[in-house]
Design a protein around this motif. Structure first.
Motif, PDB file in Angstrom:
ATOM      1  N   GLN A 188      -1.656  10.631   5.344  1.00  0.00           N
ATOM      2  CA  GLN A 188      -2.331   9.643   4.205  1.00  0.00           C
ATOM      3  C   GLN A 188      -3.296  10.013   3.377  1.00  0.00           C
ATOM      4  OE1 GLN A 188      -1.878   8.424   7.869  1.00  0.00           O
ATOM      5  NE2 GLN A 188      -0.002   8.007   7.293  1.00  0.00           N
ATOM      6  N   THR A 189      -3.574  11.555   3.334  1.00  0.00           N
ATOM      7  CA  THR A 189      -4.471  12.167   2.252  1.00  0.00           C
ATOM      8  C   THR A 189      -3.667  12.851   1.078  1.00  0.00           C
ATOM      9  OG1 THR A 189      -5.913  12.344   4.348  1.00  0.00           O
ATOM     10  CG2 THR A 189      -6.453  13.367   2.257  1.00  0.00           C
ATOM     11  N   ARG A 190      -4.332  12.294  -0.030  1.00  0.00           N
ATOM     12  CA  ARG A 190      -3.800  13.040  -1.208  1.00  0.00           C
ATOM     13  C   ARG A 190      -4.966  13.810  -1.592  1.00  0.00           C
ATOM     14  NH1 ARG A 190      -3.232   8.066   0.118  1.00  0.00           N
ATOM     15  NH2 ARG A 190      -3.468   6.934  -1.679  1.00  0.00           N
ATOM     16  N   VAL A 222       0.832  -1.112   0.017  1.00  0.00           N
ATOM     17  CA  VAL A 222       0.053  -0.049   0.026  1.00  0.00           C
ATOM     18  C   VAL A 222       0.890   1.364  -0.136  1.00  0.00           C
ATOM     19  CG1 VAL A 222      -1.778   1.308   1.148  1.00  0.00           C
ATOM     20  CG2 VAL A 222      -2.035  -1.309   1.143  1.00  0.00           C
ATOM     21  N   ASP A 223       0.696   2.163  -0.922  1.00  0.00           N
ATOM     22  CA  ASP A 223       1.613   3.231  -1.215  1.00  0.00           C
ATOM     23  C   ASP A 223       0.525   4.584  -1.002  1.00  0.00           C
ATOM     24  OD1 ASP A 223       3.456   5.034  -1.779  1.00  0.00           O
ATOM     25  OD2 ASP A 223       3.359   4.525  -4.026  1.00  0.00           O
ATOM     26  N   THR A 224       0.864   5.403   0.059  1.00  0.00           N
ATOM     27  CA  THR A 224       0.335   6.500   0.355  1.00  0.00           C
ATOM     28  C   THR A 224       1.116   7.862   0.046  1.00  0.00           C
ATOM     29  OG1 THR A 224       1.143   6.867   2.678  1.00  0.00           O
ATOM     30  CG2 THR A 224      -0.886   5.512   2.381  1.00  0.00           C
ATOM     31  N   THR A 225       2.185   7.647  -0.836  1.00  0.00           N
ATOM     32  CA  THR A 225       2.965   8.961  -1.407  1.00  0.00           C
ATOM     33  C   THR A 225       2.235   9.635  -2.330  1.00  0.00           C
ATOM     34  OG1 THR A 225       4.086   7.462  -3.010  1.00  0.00           O
ATOM     35  CG2 THR A 225       5.015   7.617  -0.667  1.00  0.00           C
ATOM     36  N   LEU A 239      -9.841  13.525  -3.708  1.00  0.00           N
ATOM     37  CA  LEU A 239      -8.952  13.522  -2.776  1.00  0.00           C
ATOM     38  C   LEU A 239      -8.960  11.682  -2.990  1.00  0.00           C
ATOM     39  CD1 LEU A 239     -10.515  12.160  -0.072  1.00  0.00           C
ATOM     40  CD2 LEU A 239     -10.815  14.444   0.360  1.00  0.00           C
ATOM     41  N   VAL A 240      -7.663  11.085  -1.968  1.00  0.00           N
ATOM     42  CA  VAL A 240      -7.726   9.663  -1.824  1.00  0.00           C
ATOM     43  C   VAL A 240      -7.194   9.679  -0.477  1.00  0.00           C
ATOM     44  CG1 VAL A 240      -6.631   7.482  -2.334  1.00  0.00           C
ATOM     45  CG2 VAL A 240      -7.129   9.089  -4.332  1.00  0.00           C
TER      46      VAL A 240
END
Length: 652
Positions: free
Chosen positions: A610-612, A62-65, A646-647
């Protein structure tokens, strides 16, 4: 009185706090000490404990970058759509610019391929293994009156048992007449393995429905291209169909499991494997008004867009196609930790493609179903060790309906920054079923055919290096199947399947390179395609490219990571395939070229924990580069608009 009430509410709590001042040192502080923060951080699971697993059991994390790749993936399909040209409304189909994106399965499929871009196949379903409950929320605004949401929650009830539930929903009215999109994709997965790791299983269920208003495109392109201010309000532009719609629905039960015969994992292991896939699909085309119109009163011209109907009693169209399939694959695997895995398997494929009734048109009877059982045998060798990763698969039908599939891949990892991969596939593919049989209330859309297998040879090579990413593909096609318009009357579409008797040779070269300087970067992707053929059957643009210049930096004392830039997409002019809603397919045309226009997007993206967060001005050049931007020959791409979303990932 009101002022007195406010004064009491405001002062009384302060008074109480003052009375408790002496007890402050006895209470816990809401501000965490450095020691408390360090302790909580140590208790958190590492990021490697959050795994995403494919049907082939390949694992990613899982990638939150936030990166430029995340910007490319932030769309309705949740993946990079370079090589695809979206239609103007979210949730509609895509015109394929890159022929290399097509994948081939030897078995006969349902067809209606233009409706399947957002239909999740077996390979699209992911399984999970997470240390704590994981939630992902995706949200994005749409063109008009609606939204796009994708929500996922997954958790492990134990180390060995995981389940996930997800739903992606979309509603978007669109800017043009009769362009509504309303879709839903439900997914449920379960993963389990026994304590001794002898038995592994992955199961999923999907329920999907995709509804689209079908307007057939603009009747008068001059009104759009003239840039007349009267047509800036897009609903004023006349379309061919004002009340047509198409609907694709499907449900699937899938199970993939294996059992190790020997009691403990050793240097030599024997496994029994089984894979089951049951799927039902349903496609409907509905059109309440038979005739289309061009012009306004009193100069209205009425015509039959799709030709005559089968009988005078037909006053509206309500075509239905149905498809059931049951696939079973049983195999045995011998694994040697030094030599690799040797698998032998048998496959059983049952399908039924059917309509409600037998139909007779002009004295010819069209059956109401095609069904068959196809059995095949095959083997697969897989080797993964050190820097090498290879797989060779061979399967061959042993039934009346013959096919073959040979697929070999080889990957070599030179070092952490450089790798090279090769693939060769030789496939004899059975025709998709809507090429063979179709029933409709439109007379010209009834057919019963007998086509040869498509023969496809493909060789690919890809290099992923620290200097550049490059790939090349050469494909040789024989007995290629396609749809083509045979109408001789202007503004009429009479589309039918054809098989090309000659050879088509396709070549593509894809090069991607990112240049970085301090906080600035320039990301480029170029695709060159060339087709050799006697007739213009397989049409693609010679050059397609995407270029993004962007700036990245930390702001607010590194509490937020910011990324902003401009992206340009472009492809050269070519005779793009047109879209037909009755059969949910693209068809070959040689009347109008599209392309040679830039699409410019400006974006500002940010990451907070952790929010984009995404904000984009899409196609902001539409007002000053001319109205020549099309997704298909008579379907314009959307105008300038601002969208955001957003994600958001939650790990507890």
């Amino acid at each position: 009185m009101r002022k007195l009430y406010f004064l009491v509410l405001f002062i009384f709590p302060i008074f109480l706090l003052a009375q408790e001042k002496g007890k402050e040192d006895k209470r816990k502080s809401l501000v965490k000490t450095a020691e408390q923060k360090a302790k909580e951080q140590a208790q958190k699971a590492p990021y490697t404990a959050y795994k995403i697993i494919s049907v082939d059991r390949d694992t990613t994390l899982v990638d939150t970058t936030l990166s430029i790749k995340k910007e490319y993936d932030y769309n309705y399909l949740r993946k990079d759509i370079f090589g695809l040209m979206p239609f103007p409304n979210e949730g509609q189909t895509y015109n394929t610019l890159d022929f290399g994106l097509n994948e081939f399965n030897p078995y006969p499929e349902f067809g209606f391929k233009a409706k399947h871009f957002n239909y999740l196949d077996v390979k699209d379903i992911k399984y999970y293994s997470v240390a704590t409950p994981l939630t992902e929320l995706y949200f994005k605004t749409v063109m008009e009156q609606g939204q796009n949401v994708d929500a996922l929650i997954t958790m492990n009830t134990s180390e060995r048992f995981n389940f996930s539930i997800a739903f992606k929903g979309l509603r978007s009215l669109g800017k043009y007449i009769n362009q509504l999109s309303s879709t839903g994709n439900f997914r449920f997965t379960v993963s389990y393995y026994t304590k001794n790791k002898k038995y592994y299983s992955n199961f999923h269920y999907t329920g999907q429905d995709l509804l689209n208003g079908e307007n057939g495109g603009l009747t008068t392109l001059q009104d759009f291209e003239s840039e007349d201010q009267a047509f800036v309000n897009r609903p004023r532009l006349q379309v061919f169909l004002t009340d047509a719609k198409s609907f694709l629905k499907g449900k699937r039960f899938f199970l993939d499991h294996s059992f190790r015969i020997n009691s403990k994992d050793a240097s030599n292991n024997l496994y029994i494997t089984h894979q089951l896939n049951y799927e039902h699909k349903f496609f409907e085309y509905n059109q309440a008004t038979l005739n289309s119109q061009i012009g306004t009163a009193p100069n209205v011209v009425e015509f039959k867009r799709f030709g005559d109907v089968t009988s005078a009693s037909v006053t509206s169209i309500n075509d239905h196609s149905r498809y059931d399939r049951l696939y079973n694959k049983v195999g045995a695997i011998f694994e040697n930790k030094t030599l690799g895995k040797f698998q032998f398997f048998i496959e059983n494929f049952n399908y039924k493609y059917f309509y409600k009734l037998v139909q007779t048109v002009d004295g010819f009877t069209y059956p109401n179903q095609i069904k068959a059982t196809i059995n095949s045998i095959g083997g697969q060798y897989e080797y993964r060790k050190n820097k090498w990763n290879g797989k060779v698969l061979l399967s061959n039908s042993i039934s009346t309906q013959a096919f073959r599939n040979f697929d070999a891949t080889l990957d070599y990892k030179i070092n952490d920054k450089n790798a090279i991969a090769f693939q060769y596939q030789n496939i004899s593919k059975l025709p998709n079923l809507n090429y063979i049989l179709n029933q409709s209330s439109f007379k010209s859309y009834n057919w019963l055919n007998s086509f040869n297998n498509e023969k496809i040879n493909t060789f690919k090579v890809a290099a992923n290096t620290q200097w550049v990413k490059a790939s090349a593909q050469f494909t040789n096609l024989n007995d290629y199947l396609y749809f083509q318009d045979k109408a001789q009357i202007t503004n009429q579409q009479l589309v039918a399947p054809h098989q090309y008797a000659s050879t088509i040779n396709y070549l593509s070269i894809n090069v991607a390179k990112e240049f970085k300087y301090k906080k600035w970067a320039l990301d480029n992707t170029f695709l060159y395609q060339q087709v050799t053929q006697k007739e213009a059957i397989l049409n693609v643009p010679d050059l397609t490219f995407r270029s993004t210049v962007y700036f990245s930096t930390d702001v607010f004392k590194k509490a937020m990571f910011l990324q902003t830039g401009i992206t340009i997409n472009y492809f050269t002019k070519y005779f793009a395939n047109d879209y037909n809603p009755i059969i949910g397919e693209f068809f070959v045309q040689n009347q109008k070229q599209i392309g040679d226009f830039p699409l410019l997007d400006f974006f500002v993206n940010a990451r907070v924990k952790q929010t984009r967060i995404y904000l984009k001005a899409e196609h902001f050049n539409s007002s000053f580069t001319g109205n020549t931007y099309y997704s298909a020959p008579n379907i314009p791409f959307h105008d300038f608009m601002i969208r955001f979303g957003l994600v958001w990932n939650f790990f507890q």
